[in-house]
Design a protein around this motif. Sequence first.
Motif, PDB file in Angstrom:
ATOM      1  N   ILE A  67       0.837  -1.121   0.104  1.00  0.00           N
ATOM      2  CA  ILE A  67       0.091   0.086   0.029  1.00  0.00           C
ATOM      3  C   ILE A  67       1.072   1.243   0.154  1.00  0.00           C
ATOM      4  CG2 ILE A  67      -1.681   1.286   1.169  1.00  0.00           C
ATOM      5  CD1 ILE A  67      -2.567  -1.416   2.360  1.00  0.00           C
ATOM      6  N   PHE A  68       0.617   2.215  -0.914  1.00  0.00           N
ATOM      7  CA  PHE A  68       1.559   3.355  -1.364  1.00  0.00           C
ATOM      8  C   PHE A  68       0.317   4.548  -1.273  1.00  0.00           C
ATOM      9  CE2 PHE A  68       4.211   0.097  -3.035  1.00  0.00           C
ATOM     10  CZ  PHE A  68       5.181   0.247  -2.555  1.00  0.00           C
ATOM     11  N   ARG A  69       0.702   5.654  -0.737  1.00  0.00           N
ATOM     12  CA  ARG A  69       0.223   6.978  -1.184  1.00  0.00           C
ATOM     13  C   ARG A  69      -1.291   7.088  -0.941  1.00  0.00           C
ATOM     14  NH1 ARG A  69       4.735   6.871  -3.995  1.00  0.00           N
ATOM     15  NH2 ARG A  69       5.674   9.043  -4.035  1.00  0.00           N
ATOM     16  N   LEU A  70      -1.572   6.444   0.474  1.00  0.00           N
ATOM     17  CA  LEU A  70      -2.996   6.720   0.846  1.00  0.00           C
ATOM     18  C   LEU A  70      -3.336   8.070   1.494  1.00  0.00           C
ATOM     19  CD1 LEU A  70      -5.738   5.811   1.881  1.00  0.00           C
ATOM     20  CD2 LEU A  70      -4.757   5.252   4.132  1.00  0.00           C
ATOM     21  N   GLY A  71      -4.035   8.847   0.813  1.00  0.00           N
ATOM     22  CA  GLY A  71      -4.485  10.236   1.081  1.00  0.00           C
ATOM     23  C   GLY A  71      -6.040  10.620   0.985  1.00  0.00           C
ATOM     24  N   VAL A  72      -6.334  11.460   1.895  1.00  0.00           N
ATOM     25  CA  VAL A  72      -7.671  11.980   1.921  1.00  0.00           C
ATOM     26  C   VAL A  72      -7.488  13.333   1.883  1.00  0.00           C
ATOM     27  CG1 VAL A  72      -9.724  11.888   3.276  1.00  0.00           C
ATOM     28  CG2 VAL A  72      -8.660   9.871   2.977  1.00  0.00           C
ATOM     29  N   HIS A  73      -8.189  14.035   1.084  1.00  0.00           N
ATOM     30  CA  HIS A  73      -8.285  15.566   0.955  1.00  0.00           C
ATOM     31  C   HIS A  73      -8.663  16.163   2.391  1.00  0.00           C
ATOM     32  CE1 HIS A  73      -9.468  19.579  -0.020  1.00  0.00           C
ATOM     33  NE2 HIS A  73      -8.708  19.499  -0.930  1.00  0.00           N
ATOM     34  N   PRO A  74      -8.071  16.951   2.944  1.00  0.00           N
ATOM     35  CA  PRO A  74      -8.334  17.487   4.244  1.00  0.00           C
ATOM     36  C   PRO A  74      -9.668  17.767   4.516  1.00  0.00           C
ATOM     37  CG  PRO A  74      -6.082  18.717   3.651  1.00  0.00           C
ATOM     38  CD  PRO A  74      -6.843  17.714   2.343  1.00  0.00           C
ATOM     39  N   GLY A  75     -10.431  18.479   3.339  1.00  0.00           N
ATOM     40  CA  GLY A  75     -11.985  18.801   3.636  1.00  0.00           C
ATOM     41  C   GLY A  75     -12.912  17.618   3.658  1.00  0.00           C
ATOM     42  N   TYR A  76     -12.241  16.236   3.408  1.00  0.00           N
ATOM     43  CA  TYR A  76     -13.201  15.225   3.671  1.00  0.00           C
ATOM     44  C   TYR A  76     -12.797  14.267   4.596  1.00  0.00           C
ATOM     45  CZ  TYR A  76     -15.201  16.404  -0.907  1.00  0.00           C
ATOM     46  OH  TYR A  76     -15.977  17.017  -1.794  1.00  0.00           O
ATOM     47  N   ARG A  77     -11.758  14.736   5.528  1.00  0.00           N
ATOM     48  CA  ARG A  77     -11.174  13.667   6.607  1.00  0.00           C
ATOM     49  C   ARG A  77     -12.096  13.530   7.669  1.00  0.00           C
ATOM     50  NH1 ARG A  77      -4.913  16.107   6.631  1.00  0.00           N
ATOM     51  NH2 ARG A  77      -4.642  14.992   4.769  1.00  0.00           N
ATOM     52  N   ARG A  78     -11.969  12.346   8.463  1.00  0.00           N
ATOM     53  CA  ARG A  78     -12.889  12.010   9.573  1.00  0.00           C
ATOM     54  C   ARG A  78     -14.089  11.591   9.248  1.00  0.00           C
ATOM     55  NH1 ARG A  78      -8.948  10.953  12.727  1.00  0.00           N
ATOM     56  NH2 ARG A  78     -10.462  10.680  14.531  1.00  0.00           N
ATOM     57  N   ARG A  79     -14.337  10.927   7.910  1.00  0.00           N
ATOM     58  CA  ARG A  79     -15.615  10.302   7.516  1.00  0.00           C
ATOM     59  C   ARG A  79     -15.394   8.912   7.156  1.00  0.00           C
ATOM     60  NH1 ARG A  79     -17.625  15.205   3.322  1.00  0.00           N
ATOM     61  NH2 ARG A  79     -16.923  17.019   4.555  1.00  0.00           N
ATOM     62  N   GLY A  80     -14.243   8.295   7.442  1.00  0.00           N
ATOM     63  CA  GLY A  80     -14.078   6.773   7.253  1.00  0.00           C
ATOM     64  C   GLY A  80     -13.464   6.527   5.731  1.00  0.00           C
ATOM     65  N   ILE A  81     -13.264   7.630   5.024  1.00  0.00           N
ATOM     66  CA  ILE A  81     -12.877   7.526   3.644  1.00  0.00           C
ATOM     67  C   ILE A  81     -11.647   6.666   3.451  1.00  0.00           C
ATOM     68  CG2 ILE A  81     -11.931   8.564   1.493  1.00  0.00           C
ATOM     69  CD1 ILE A  81     -13.988  10.652   2.151  1.00  0.00           C
TER      70      ILE A  81
END
Length: 143
Positions: A67-81
Amino acid sequence: MSGIRQFRWADYDRVVAVWRESGIGVLSRAELEAKLERDPELFLVAESGEDIAGVVLGTYDGRRGWIFRLGVHPGYRRRGIATRLVAELEKRLHALNCPRINLLVLPDNDAGLRFWQRLGYLPCPDVLCSKPLPARIPNNLSS
């Protein structure tokens, strides 16, 4: 969130934006082209309407998944994405009969380490060794 699906080239600029906003190194188009020749079904994006909310890049070498480069845009964090992206990637690796998944967490990334441990990933005392190789010279220039 609309759903998780395989990366498409039309996503590239929005994926780059997620990587940048997440503080993750960006892969060039050339690097991605080489990666996608092997296992394109393991490069996933999470959509939210027209936006790319998150992204994860996985690979399988026939022995181990990575697994490489897991990222969630800061505006969508803390939603289980991130958790859903990893779950879908794990499902796809399992379908390939992958027996183990590895990933790297930088030593100062306490939040990242806690996230991965919550998902069942255990730290290993391995030592990572790395050697950069020189850039390949195109065939038409090597004379």
